[in-house]
Design an enzyme around this catalytic site. Structure first.
Site, PDB file in Angstrom:
ATOM      1  N   HIS A  84     -55.434  47.481  41.968  1.00 38.33           N
ATOM      2  CA  HIS A  84     -54.119  47.565  42.629  1.00 38.33           C
ATOM      3  C   HIS A  84     -53.377  46.231  42.519  1.00 38.33           C
ATOM      4  O   HIS A  84     -52.380  46.149  41.826  1.00 38.33           O
ATOM      5  CB  HIS A  84     -54.217  47.995  44.098  1.00 38.33           C
ATOM      6  CG  HIS A  84     -54.946  49.267  44.306  1.00 38.33           C
ATOM      7  ND1 HIS A  84     -54.620  50.433  43.647  1.00 38.33           N
ATOM      8  CD2 HIS A  84     -56.021  49.571  45.078  1.00 38.33           C
ATOM      9  CE1 HIS A  84     -55.451  51.398  44.009  1.00 38.33           C
ATOM     10  NE2 HIS A  84     -56.318  50.906  44.882  1.00 38.33           N
ATOM     11  N   ASP A 100     -58.185  56.542  40.213  1.00 37.33           N
ATOM     12  CA  ASP A 100     -58.472  56.208  41.604  1.00 37.33           C
ATOM     13  C   ASP A 100     -58.698  57.435  42.486  1.00 37.33           C
ATOM     14  O   ASP A 100     -59.775  58.012  42.485  1.00 37.33           O
ATOM     15  CB  ASP A 100     -57.331  55.319  42.140  1.00 37.33           C
ATOM     16  CG  ASP A 100     -57.643  54.716  43.496  1.00 37.33           C
ATOM     17  OD1 ASP A 100     -58.775  54.881  43.992  1.00 37.33           O
ATOM     18  OD2 ASP A 100     -56.756  54.058  44.072  1.00 37.33           O
TER      19      ASP A 100
HETATM   20 ZN   LIG Z   1     -59.994  52.714  44.943  1.00 37.73          ZN
END
Ligand SMILES: [Zn+2]
Length: 486
Positions: free
Chosen positions: A308, A359
């Protein structure tokens, strides 16, 4: 000489999980493919590429070979053929929340509560079934290798299973049954968050299943996985390690995880600055940003991947880029969870390689993840052309494999692992594509549904758009329905 149809030559996949995994091809088996178009590391998209593999590795790659010069038994690959894709960040069980978590409003934190409800229901058998289906869905999207960021270690209440790595072994077996490689990124997760006074909060409820007491306990369990000195667990699986986040691992507990990465040469991953609240809590507790904290304990470097990296300071970008720490962007999840848009261009310019992950599996489509990096950058900057299609394709292939510990994968080149993904160009989305811009078309308009063929380690896993080992829709339905039933 005439070409045969897809899959008419070579060894068939479908043997299931034999010793060494289904992606460990017969070393003696020679296979040849002739790609109408293939994206090659140095030469871009080239026509008439004759590709030969012996066992699980490519041995020769020759572009500009006319069909008449192709040996008998060669498999034709119509469309654009890419190297195998790498999904650098996965939590397989989050797939059960797709759609179900879209009703109503909420935040990252309310989504997390829902995710914990699913986690609470999984056991090794049911997780094997779910992960097998999810990894098979990935294979159908062209993914040859998955990085599974795994923290659901123990039974309810945190009680270890008889084999304390039973959940991790279920994930390794799931990848074998789905025909893909896996890096099992065994994740240290010790605390439930940072309290107002900066002290770590104890794990509670479903989180108890994630914890190993302390990071020495975590390391002891990871050693019991039995990786060899190179971090290999089986022919198709290697070890990775992770600090879940600065929320979940206090800085004094991070060293054993870093040491384990060094001991096995294993990739080290961490969630980083996904939410502003995480930055605020870290600053209040430790006086530095999450990046600053990882830097302080020696966790940054080329073997490290931060996932991220959405909310960074200029100093964070310098520290990550300067240490060549890899960035893993997960744009569909970051959009789905209202995280924000991270500074991908700035990080890559500072020196961080770019990789991609699906993810939470809001969708599983690395072509969409790839283009969203560029499209997000365009929305923020008002400028186009921040990342070329080739740069995004490298993120989805060679860079992703490298950050999962497989630097020998992700390129169609002699010596590389023989992974091929063929994207059809005669679909409604891609019809009319010109050869000169085939890669741009596939990256910016292609989808997982356009993937027609997938070869992993020299063996067919997907042919004519069908997974050869798993009935994917049925397997997903069977695995997910019981998890969502009230
Ligand atoms: Zn994650």
């Amino acid at each position: 000489m005439p070409l045969t149809g897809d899959g008419a030559a070579g060894s068939a996949a479908g043997d299931g999980a034999a010793d060494g995994g289904p992606v460990a091809a017969d070393r003696a088996a020679v296979r040849r493919w002739h790609a109408d178009l293939a994206w090659l590391p140095a030469g871009g998209v080239r026509p008439g590429v004759l590709i030969e593999a012996a066992g699980e590795r490519f041995v020769s790659v020759r572009p500009d070979v006319p069909p008449g010069d192709v040996p008998a038994g060669t498999v034709r690959l119509p469309g654009l053929t890419l190297p195998g894709l790498a999904n650098a960040h996965s939590h397989a069980f989050h797939r059960a929340l797709r759609g179900a978590a879209q009703a109503g409003q909420g935040t990252f934190w309310t989504w997390r509560e829902r995710m914990y409800q699913v986690a609470a229901r999984l056991e090794p058998d049911s997780y094997l079934e779910l992960a097998r289906a999810v990894y098979a869905e990935m294979a159908m999207a062209g993914i040859a290798c998955v990085g599974e960021f795994h923290y659901l270690h123990h039974a309810t209440g945190g009680v270890p299973y008889a084999d304390q790595n039973e959940m991790g072994r279920a994930l390794i077996e799931a990848a074998a049954q789905a025909g893909v490689r896996i890096t099992l990124i065994d994740t240290c997760y010790l605390s439930g968050g940072l309290g107002n006074d900066g002290s770590p909060e104890p794990l509670a409820g479903p989180q108890l299943r994630f914890g190993d007491g302390d990071s020495e306990g975590w390391a002891q369990r990871v050693r019991a996985l039995g990786a060899d000195q190179h971090g290999m667990l089986t022919a198709h699986a290697r070890l990775g390690v992770a600090i879940h986040s600065v929320r979940a691992v206090p800085p004094g507990q991070m060293h054993p995880v870093i040491a384990c990465s060094h001991a096995y040469g294993a990739p080290l991953h961490a969630h980083l600055s996904e939410q502003i609240a995480e930055n605020q809590a870290c600053l209040a507790a430790h006086g530095v940003t999450p990046t600053g904290l990882l830097d302080r304990v020696g966790a940054l470097g080329p073997r490290t991947t931060v996932v991220h990296a959405t909310h960074l300071t200029g100093g964070d970008i310098e520290a990550l880029g300067g240490s060549r720490t890899v960035l893993c962007m997960c744009p569909t999840t970051e959009a789905d969870l209202a995280d924000g848009v991270g500074p991908a261009r700035a990080l890559v310019s500072a020196g961080s390689p770019l990789s991609l992950g699906s993810d939470s599996h809001a969708v599983i489509d690395l072509l969409e993840e790839a283009r969203r990096v560029e499209l997000g950058e365009r929305l923020i900057t008002g400028q186009r052309g921040n990342f070329s299609a080739a740069a995004l394709a490298r993120a989805a292939t060679v860079a992703g494999h490298a950050c999962l510990g497989w630097p020998e994968a992700g390129e169609i080149a002699p010596g590389a692992l023989a992974d091929l993904v063929t994207v059809a160009l005669d679909t409604p989305r891609l019809a009319g594509v010109s050869e000169a811009t085939a890669l741009e078309s596939v990256i910016f308009a292609g989808t997982a549904a356009d993937v027609r063929g997938v070869v992993v380690g020299g063996r067919d896993v997907v042919r004519d758009g069908q997974h050869l080992l798993v009935d994917v829709p049925a397997a997903l339905d069977d695995a997910i329905r019981p998890l969502l039933t009230p």
